[in-house]
Scaffold this active site. Structure first.
Site, PDB file in Angstrom:
ATOM      1  N   SER A   5     -11.335   1.996   7.923  1.00  0.00           N
ATOM      2  CA  SER A   5     -11.375   2.312   6.429  1.00  0.00           C
ATOM      3  C   SER A   5     -11.630   1.276   5.423  1.00  0.00           C
ATOM      4  O   SER A   5     -11.152   0.486   5.551  1.00  0.00           O
ATOM      5  CB  SER A   5      -9.640   2.977   6.319  1.00  0.00           C
ATOM      6  N   ARG A  38       4.261   2.549   9.980  1.00  0.00           N
ATOM      7  CA  ARG A  38       3.972   3.779   9.235  1.00  0.00           C
ATOM      8  C   ARG A  38       5.027   4.779   9.617  1.00  0.00           C
ATOM      9  O   ARG A  38       4.699   5.407  10.830  1.00  0.00           O
ATOM     10  CB  ARG A  38       2.434   4.038   9.546  1.00  0.00           C
ATOM     11  N   GLU A  85     -11.106   7.362  14.215  1.00  0.00           N
ATOM     12  CA  GLU A  85     -11.114   6.512  13.252  1.00  0.00           C
ATOM     13  C   GLU A  85     -11.159   4.970  13.493  1.00  0.00           C
ATOM     14  O   GLU A  85     -10.085   4.608  14.069  1.00  0.00           O
ATOM     15  CB  GLU A  85     -10.365   6.937  12.091  1.00  0.00           C
ATOM     16  N   ASP A 106       0.840  -1.344  -0.077  1.00  0.00           N
ATOM     17  CA  ASP A 106       0.121   0.017   0.037  1.00  0.00           C
ATOM     18  C   ASP A 106       1.026   1.124   0.034  1.00  0.00           C
ATOM     19  O   ASP A 106       1.521   1.278   0.996  1.00  0.00           O
ATOM     20  CB  ASP A 106      -0.942  -0.064   1.333  1.00  0.00           C
ATOM     21  N   GLN A 141      -4.225  -4.140  12.558  1.00  0.00           N
ATOM     22  CA  GLN A 141      -5.560  -4.327  11.775  1.00  0.00           C
ATOM     23  C   GLN A 141      -6.331  -5.598  11.671  1.00  0.00           C
ATOM     24  O   GLN A 141      -5.290  -6.512  11.516  1.00  0.00           O
ATOM     25  CB  GLN A 141      -5.532  -3.533  10.613  1.00  0.00           C
ATOM     26  N   ASP A 180     -14.681   5.957   5.708  1.00  0.00           N
ATOM     27  CA  ASP A 180     -14.479   5.734   7.250  1.00  0.00           C
ATOM     28  C   ASP A 180     -15.555   5.665   7.824  1.00  0.00           C
ATOM     29  O   ASP A 180     -16.285   6.379   7.944  1.00  0.00           O
ATOM     30  CB  ASP A 180     -13.457   6.902   7.378  1.00  0.00           C
TER      31      ASP A 180
END
Length: 400
Positions: A310, A168, A307, A97, A183, A294
Site C-alpha cells: 500500500s 493490528r 496484497e 497510523d 513491512q 495498492d
C-alpha cells in the site's frame, strides 16, 4: 495500510476464472452469525493438497535471500537508506497510523511510569509519578517517516526505509492476515511538481521490477517456478466496479488478478461516482486519496488476491483538510502532526509499505503466512492449519 480481509471464494488455478458473485461466496469481512461456524477459518481459504515447496531450513535461507535482495534494491532504485524503526509512539502526538479510524483498529496502548525501581524489589507504597506517559504500539510508520525526512535532512529524491513490526489487534488471522505485521516502510522526499499520477506510476514500476527480480532470484536459486506477469496492470476502482458490478470489492480484486495477474489500483479512499463505498477505507492523514493505491497479485497457491503493498503520494495541506472533513475528523487538525501538515511545516513526500511476510509467502509459494512469519494464532487456527498440511511457526509450546 493493510486493513482488508480476504474474500473466501473457492480457490481456482486458472488466472482467467469467471466472475464471482455475492451469491456464490462466503464473506469473511461481515459480522459472524449468532451460530458461528465451528471451524476457525473458512475451509475454502485453505489450499487443497498442499505441500511446501521447500523444507523449513531452506525456507529460512530463502527468506533471508529475498530480504537481502529487496533491501539492497530499495537503496539503489528508490534512493533510500535503512533507518532504525520505533516499536511505540508517545500517544498524544497522534503520529501513529489510525488505519481506518474504527474502534477495532485502535492501537494497542500502554503506560510508562518512568519510576526507578531496584531489581527484584516490589514496592508497595504509593509512588508519585512525575514523568509518566501514555504510549501506543506502532500500527504503521506512515506519518513518522515523513517527520524523519526533516530530521535527517533528506533532499528531494532521497529518503529512508525501515523494517517495521506492528500490532493490528483488529485483524482475525487467516492464510494471509496476522495480528503482527512486518513491512519495509519507505519514504522519499518530493517537490510539488512530482505530485502527479505519472510520478506515482513510475515509482510503482520501480517496485514491481524489484519484486520481479526477487522472483527471478528465487527461481534460479531455489527452483520455484515464477507466477507473476512481467508488467503490472494499472486500474482504478471505477474500472473494476464497471467490469464486475455484481461482485463485492474483494471479489472484484480477486477477479482482476485472476485475469491480469497483478494490478495497481489507483485512487483508494473516496466513494465511487455512483455512491458505492470506497475501494478501501483509508486514513485521511497520510495518503492523498487521488494519488495512492495498492499492489495486488494472484497468489499461485491460494488463487486469491494477495496484497503486497500500500503506497501513495502523501497529503498536502489542501488534501488533508478535504479528507479530514469527509471522514468527520476535523478535530484532528489541532494535533501536532496534523497541524504541521496543514501549516506546510513538513516536506512533501511519497511512501508506502511492502509486506515482508506477504512477499515471502508469495515468492516461496507457501499456503499460509504463518509458514514465513511468527504470528499469534488461536490453537484452533493451528489445529485447522495442521490438518491442511500447513505447519505454522509457533508462538508457544504446542502439545500433541
Amino acid at each position: 495500510h493493510h486493513t482488508d480481509t480476504m474474500a473466501s471464494t473457492t480457490p481456482e488455478r486458472s488466472p482467467t476464472s469467471l466472475s464471482i458473485t455475492k451469491s456464490s461466496a462466503h464473506h469473511t469481512d461481515t459480522m459472524a452469525p449468532v451460530d458461528a461456524p465451528k471451524l476457525y477459518m473458512e475451509p475454502d481459504l485453505l489450499p487443497a493438497n498442499y505441500k511446501p515447496t521447500l523444507d523449513k531450513q531452506k525456507t529460512l535461507e530463502a527468506m533471508w535471500s529475498i530480504s537481502t535482495l529487496v533491501e539492497a534494491r530499495l537503496h539503489a532504485d528508490l534512493g533510500v537508506v535503512k533507518c532504525p524503526a520505533p516499536l511505540a509512539f508517545e500517544a498524544t502526538s497522534r503520529i501513529n497510523d489510525d488505519l481506518d479510524g474504527s474502534e477495532a483498529m485502535r492501537a494497542v496502548g500502554f503506560h510508562v511510569t518512568n519510576i526507578p525501581r531496584d531489581r527484584g524489589v516490589t514496592k508497595t507504597e504509593t509512588e508519585a509519578e512525575e514523568y509518566g506517559l501514555d504510549c501506543e504500539v506502532v500500527q504503521s510508520l506512515a506519518n513518522w517517516k515523513r517527520v524523519m525526512l526533516t530530521h535527517f535532512g533528506f533532499d528531494v529524491g532521497r529518503g529512508l526505509f525501515c523494517e517495521s513490526t506492528s500490532i493490528r489487534k483488529g485483524y482475525k488471522g487467516d492464510v494471509t492476515h496476522s495480528n503482527i505485521a512486518s513491512q519495509w516502510d519507505w519514504e522519499v522526499r518530493i517537490d510539488a511538481a512530482m505530485r502527479t499520477e505519472t510520478y506515482l506510476r513510475a515509482t510503482v514500476d520501480k517496485i514491481w521490477r524489484i519484486i520481479k527480480d526477487a522472483e527471478h532470484m528465487v527461481h534460479t536459486k531455489y527452483g520455484i517456478a515464477p507466477s507473476l506477469p512481467d508488467t503490472i496492470r494499472f486500474t482504478d476502482p471505477e474500472e473494476l466496479h464497471a467490469k464486475w458490478p455484481n461482485a463485492s470489492i474483494h471479489e472484484r480484486e480477486t477477479n482482476a488478478v485472476r485475469e491480469w495477474g497483478a494490478i495497481f489500483i489507483i485512487g483508494m479512499g473516496w466513494p465511487l461516482k455512483d455512491g458505492s463505498p470506497p475501494e478501501e477505507v483509508r486514513s485521511p492523514s497520510y495518503d492523498d486519496w487521488t494519488l495512492n493505491g495498492d499492489i495486488i497479485v494472484r497468489h499461485p497457491v491460494t488463487g486469491y488476491r494477495h496484497e503486497l503493498s500500500s503506497m501513495g503520494i502523501r497529503v498536502d495541506a489542501a488534501a488533508m483538510r478535504k479528507q479530514l472533513a469527509h471522514r468527520g475528523f476535523d478535530a484532528l487538525a489541532t494535533r501536532p502532526y496534523h497541524k504541521a501538515v496543514l501549516e506546510n511545516r513538513l516536506p512533501l513526500s511519497i511512501g508506502g509499505g511492502i509486506g515482508i511476510a506477504r512477499l515471502h509467502m508469495l515468492l516461496l509459494q507457501t499456503g499460509h503466512i504463518g509458514e514465513v512469519h511468527v504470528g499469534v494464532w488461536h490453537e484452533a487456527h493451528h489445529d485447522q492449519a495442521k490438518k491442511a498440511g500447513i505447519d505454522l511457526i509457533p508462538d508457544r509450546l504446542l502439545l500433541a
